[in-house]
Design an enzyme around this catalytic site. Structure first.
Site, PDB file in Angstrom:
ATOM      1  N   ARG A 223      -4.812  17.504  -3.544  1.00 59.53           N
ATOM      2  CA  ARG A 223      -4.623  18.839  -4.071  1.00 59.53           C
ATOM      3  C   ARG A 223      -4.736  19.975  -3.561  1.00 59.53           C
ATOM      4  O   ARG A 223      -4.294  21.092  -3.252  1.00 59.53           O
ATOM      5  CB  ARG A 223      -5.422  18.786  -5.265  1.00 59.53           C
ATOM      6  CG  ARG A 223      -4.944  17.585  -6.528  1.00 59.53           C
ATOM      7  CD  ARG A 223      -5.344  17.683  -7.704  1.00 59.53           C
ATOM      8  NE  ARG A 223      -5.354  16.285  -8.405  1.00 59.53           N
ATOM      9  CZ  ARG A 223      -5.303  15.973  -9.433  1.00 59.53           C
ATOM     10  NH1 ARG A 223      -4.986  16.950 -10.325  1.00 59.53           N
ATOM     11  NH2 ARG A 223      -5.165  14.698  -9.952  1.00 59.53           N
TER      12      ARG A 223
ATOM     13  N   ASP B 128      -0.511   2.619  -4.260  1.00 60.45           N
ATOM     14  CA  ASP B 128       1.008   3.259  -4.167  1.00 60.45           C
ATOM     15  C   ASP B 128       1.073   4.243  -2.929  1.00 60.45           C
ATOM     16  O   ASP B 128       1.931   4.069  -2.305  1.00 60.45           O
ATOM     17  CB  ASP B 128       1.109   4.265  -5.456  1.00 60.45           C
ATOM     18  CG  ASP B 128      -0.299   5.022  -6.159  1.00 60.45           C
ATOM     19  OD1 ASP B 128      -1.109   5.079  -5.280  1.00 60.45           O
ATOM     20  OD2 ASP B 128      -0.080   5.484  -7.158  1.00 60.45           O
TER      21      ASP B 128
ATOM     22  N   GLU C 115       5.993  11.007 -11.769  1.00 63.74           N
ATOM     23  CA  GLU C 115       6.619   9.853 -10.914  1.00 63.74           C
ATOM     24  C   GLU C 115       7.995   9.277 -11.217  1.00 63.74           C
ATOM     25  O   GLU C 115       8.960   9.423 -10.354  1.00 63.74           O
ATOM     26  CB  GLU C 115       5.858   8.563 -10.749  1.00 63.74           C
ATOM     27  CG  GLU C 115       4.406   8.642  -9.967  1.00 63.74           C
ATOM     28  CD  GLU C 115       3.297   9.438 -11.068  1.00 63.74           C
ATOM     29  OE1 GLU C 115       3.779   9.387 -12.099  1.00 63.74           O
ATOM     30  OE2 GLU C 115       2.385   9.793 -10.372  1.00 63.74           O
TER      31      GLU C 115
ATOM     32  N   GLU D 171      -8.474  13.265  -3.927  1.00 63.31           N
ATOM     33  CA  GLU D 171      -7.860  14.191  -5.023  1.00 63.31           C
ATOM     34  C   GLU D 171      -8.336  15.722  -3.909  1.00 63.31           C
ATOM     35  O   GLU D 171      -7.481  16.459  -4.577  1.00 63.31           O
ATOM     36  CB  GLU D 171      -8.763  14.271  -6.137  1.00 63.31           C
ATOM     37  CG  GLU D 171      -8.593  12.931  -7.211  1.00 63.31           C
ATOM     38  CD  GLU D 171      -7.255  12.946  -7.532  1.00 63.31           C
ATOM     39  OE1 GLU D 171      -6.435  13.845  -7.345  1.00 63.31           O
ATOM     40  OE2 GLU D 171      -6.982  11.928  -8.288  1.00 63.31           O
TER      41      GLU D 171
HETATM   42  C1  DMJ Z   1      -0.815  12.945  -8.653  1.00 61.21           C
HETATM   43  O1  DMJ Z   1      -2.067  13.474  -8.493  1.00 61.21           O
HETATM   44  C2  DMJ Z   1      -0.188  12.310  -7.189  1.00 61.21           C
HETATM   45  O2  DMJ Z   1       0.970  12.279  -7.494  1.00 61.21           O
HETATM   46  C3  DMJ Z   1      -0.791  11.196  -7.140  1.00 61.21           C
HETATM   47  O3  DMJ Z   1      -0.354  10.501  -5.922  1.00 61.21           O
HETATM   48  C4  DMJ Z   1      -0.838   9.962  -8.311  1.00 61.21           C
HETATM   49  N1  DMJ Z   1      -0.204  10.551  -9.292  1.00 61.21           N
HETATM   50  C5  DMJ Z   1      -0.670  11.687  -9.617  1.00 61.21           C
HETATM   51  C6  DMJ Z   1       0.086  12.007 -10.798  1.00 61.21           C
HETATM   52  O4  DMJ Z   1       0.339  11.226 -11.709  1.00 61.21           O
END
Ligand code: DMJ
Length: 644
Positions: A268, A397, A531, A264
């Protein structure tokens, strides 16, 4: 009893005078402090140190069955880690914004010229030298002061290598402009409320009108500020951008203690600061991101080099998530570092960041993969899979996303990433891609060979991913990939369309007679995730089919109707309820991603053109690293250089 038996020693005081007792106690406490202090100097690998100073990744401590945690991984992590109620913030006084001078709106060129001037003022010292001064001397970074392509990183040259002006040419028909303006207004509303009620905290709680700090950023603050920098900038919300920049400059502190999620913080904070630097040329963002990058490196000190999921930025101690199977690391976490780390090396000239992620790549390339698939849990101690759960949604993902984007970001030079991406996609197609009786294409999850016919909202990013990779696949498969991308995006749109609110649930199923609908109560929530609109944006850019803009507009209307509250935007608990209840959380990714992708959907393709930029998984644009970038390149016919 024992003391009484010793001659001349009383049980109460062992025959010592008060002053002697005092000296003895003083000596004893000194000794204890000394021993404890010495633990800090032991290497991380010493068991004694791990017992006393940190949590460990030892299976005894962390082994939790996979069923014991929310499968939705990243959001599962955030939901677990973020208290829904307000957490008292430390340092409230410092986080309050100092009066910011309101500046008139400035043009993109003027703003970037400012950045360049700043750069020129600092001639005589290498870029990296300055950054290192600010960052302090983290052990692992041996500064070379050279960019990967030789010489200090040259922002002016970088700008000249862009094929399109990053802020676009601002055309479009009246309706599209109106829709774009609406999204901008939503961003301003979300930002203003964050600023008013939660400034300096991580996210706004719009119903209770306060902020929360959560714990997944390990004490870092201002997640919404850092996540919003580039969105504010590209939307031309200049005063807001300047405030955000000032906060980063004067308040953002990287030496915090607590449990930070490596993933995270990377997507971010590192992603947000990198984008802000590349877009604006403001040195402060570079200085901050290099400081932060150094602090993440100790997470890689494991027997295999696969990083652990959690790190204390202050002490450098790292450990695995308590809920992750047998002390394992998560594919979507350690597999979602590549883009940012390559850029950290690009900016510093220090290969250590690229080496760390290439080491992960090497291991993943070598390891045996069941049916060519990548399971979600891997042991950082042994380098083996821990269990066979495969998902293109939560837990897996963005690993797949970063393979194709690594290739694109390398100016299509990273053949290994390309090969891994297309083989993974092939395995996904053979094992996970399904067609429902009603003709909807979806991605199931795989548990040791058994399919779970469930698709998460998170997996809906894959429409966009398959679309951006379509052109570089085998010529005979290109159309097939574009079709697959369109089908996945269509299914995700159906999951929105089939709800009362026209917003999609966290997960939807294809069994027991249902299609694209959540069956469990616990899957019905929508937390402002991006998404689905992310895939609309990519599909629009790839095909220019107007339906994607129409679908995006439907999402805007639904957000306005069900998620906008008096003091911000909030997630909702049940997308099937006509009067949904709110979860009191304005996620930072709503500002970083959802609103940015919607804004891009209603903008021309040259706003952050895909010819120049790739978006990290938090929608922070990172530039493609040109192999042969020279000022002449920008002068080639039809591709105007636009740098300052
Ligand atoms: C975000 O923090 C990023 O896209 C992450 O890869 C997964 N999805 C969240 C938002 O849904």
């Amino acid at each position: 009893m024992l003391f009484r038996k010793l001659p001349g020693v009383s049980a109460s005081g062992m025959g010592l005078r008060l002053s002697q007792k005092f000296v003895f106690l003083l000596f004893l406490s000194g000794l204890v402090t000394l021993c404890f202090g010495a633990l800090f100097f032991l290497p991380d690998s010493i068991r004694l140190k791990r017992i006393f100073l940190s949590k460990t990744d030892s299976p005894a401590v962390t082994a939790v069955s996979e069923n014991g945690h929310n499968e939705h991984h990243k959001k599962g992590v955030r939901e677990r880690e973020q208290p829904r109620g307000m957490t008292p913030a430390r340092g409230d006084a410092v986080t309050r914004l100092r009066a910011v001078s309101r500046r008139p709106s400035v043009t993109y060129e003027a703003r970037t010229a400012g950045g360049k001037a700043q750069e020129e003022r600092s001639q005589g010292r290498t870029e990296h030298g300055r950054a290192r001064d600010a960052a302090g001397s983290a052990k692992e970074s041996a500064s070379s002061g050279r960019g990967q392509h030789g010489g200090a990183f040259d922002y002016g040259k970088f700008k000249k290598c862009l094929l399109k002006p990053p802020l676009g040419t601002d055309q479009g028909d009246a309706q599209t402009r109106e829709r774009r303006d609406k999204v901008k207004e939503m961003m301003k509303f979300a930002w203003d409320n964050y600023r008013r009620y939660a400034w300096g905290k991580n996210e706004l709680q719009p119903l209770t009108r306060n902020g929360h700090t959560g714990s997944m950023f390990g004490g870092l603050r201002g997640a919404s500020i850092v996540d919003s920098l580039d969105t504010l900038y590209i939307m031309g919300l200049n005063e807001e951008y300047e405030e955000a920049k000032e906060w980063v400059e004067t308040v953002l502190d990287m030496s915090t203690n607590g449990e930070a999620s490596l993933f995270e913080v990377n997507i971010r904070y590192v992603g947000g600061l990198l984008s802000a630097y590349y877009l604006t040329g403001e040195e402060v963002f570079k200085r901050k991101v290099l400081e932060l990058g150094d602090k993440l490196l100790p997470a890689f000190n494991t027997p295999t080099g696969i990083p652990r999921g959690v790190i204390n930025l202050g002490s450098g101690t790292s450990w695995s998530w308590g809920w992750a199977s047998a002390g394992s690391s998560i594919l979507a976490e350690f597999g979602t570092l590549h883009l940012e780390f390559v850029h950290l090396s690009e900016l510093t000239g220090n290969p250590v960041f690229t080496e760390k992620v290439m080491n992960i790549r090497k291991l993943l390339n070598k390891i045996e993969k069941p049916h060519g698939l990548y399971p979600n849990f891997l042991s950082p101690a042994t380098g083996n899979w821990v269990q066979h759960h495969v998902s293109v949604g939560g837990l897996g993902d963005s690993f797949y996303e970063y393979l194709i984007k690594s290739y694109l970001m390398s100016d299509k030079q990273d053949e290994e990433a390309k090969k891994m991406y297309y083989s993974a996609l092939e395995a996904i197609e053979s094992n996970l891609v399904q067609k429902s009786p009603g003709g909807l294409t979806y991605l199931a999850e795989w548990r040791g060979g058994i399919l779970d016919h469930k698709m998460g909202h998170l997996a809906c990013f894959s429409g966009g991913m398959v679309a951006i990779g379509a052109d570089d696949g085998q010529p005979e498969k290109r159309q097939h990939y574009l079709d697959l991308a369109a089908e996945i995006t269509h299914t995700c749109h159906e999951s929105y369309k089939r709800s009362a609110t026209k917003l999609g649930p966290e997960a939807f199923r294809f069994d027991g007679g249902t299609e694209a609908t959540a069956t469990r109560l616990s899957d019905r929530y929508y937390i402002l995730r991006p998404e689905v609109v992310e895939s609309y944006m990519y599909m629009w850019r790839m095909t220019h089919d107007p339906k994607y803009r129409q679908w995006g507009w439907e999402a805007v209307e639904a957000l306005e109707q069900h998620c906008r509250v008096e003091s911000g935007f909030s997630g909702i608990r049940d997308v099937y309820a006509t009067t949904p209840s709110h979860d009191n959380m304005q996620q930072s990714f709503f500002l970083a991603e959802t609103l940015k992708y919607l804004y891009l959907l209603f903008s021309d393709d040259d706003l952050l053109s895909l010819d120049d930029w790739v978006f990290n998984t938090e929608a922070h644009p990172l530039p493609i690293i040109r192999q042969n970038c020279s000022p002449e390149r920008g002068g080639a016919p039809g591709i105007e250089a636009t740098g300052p």
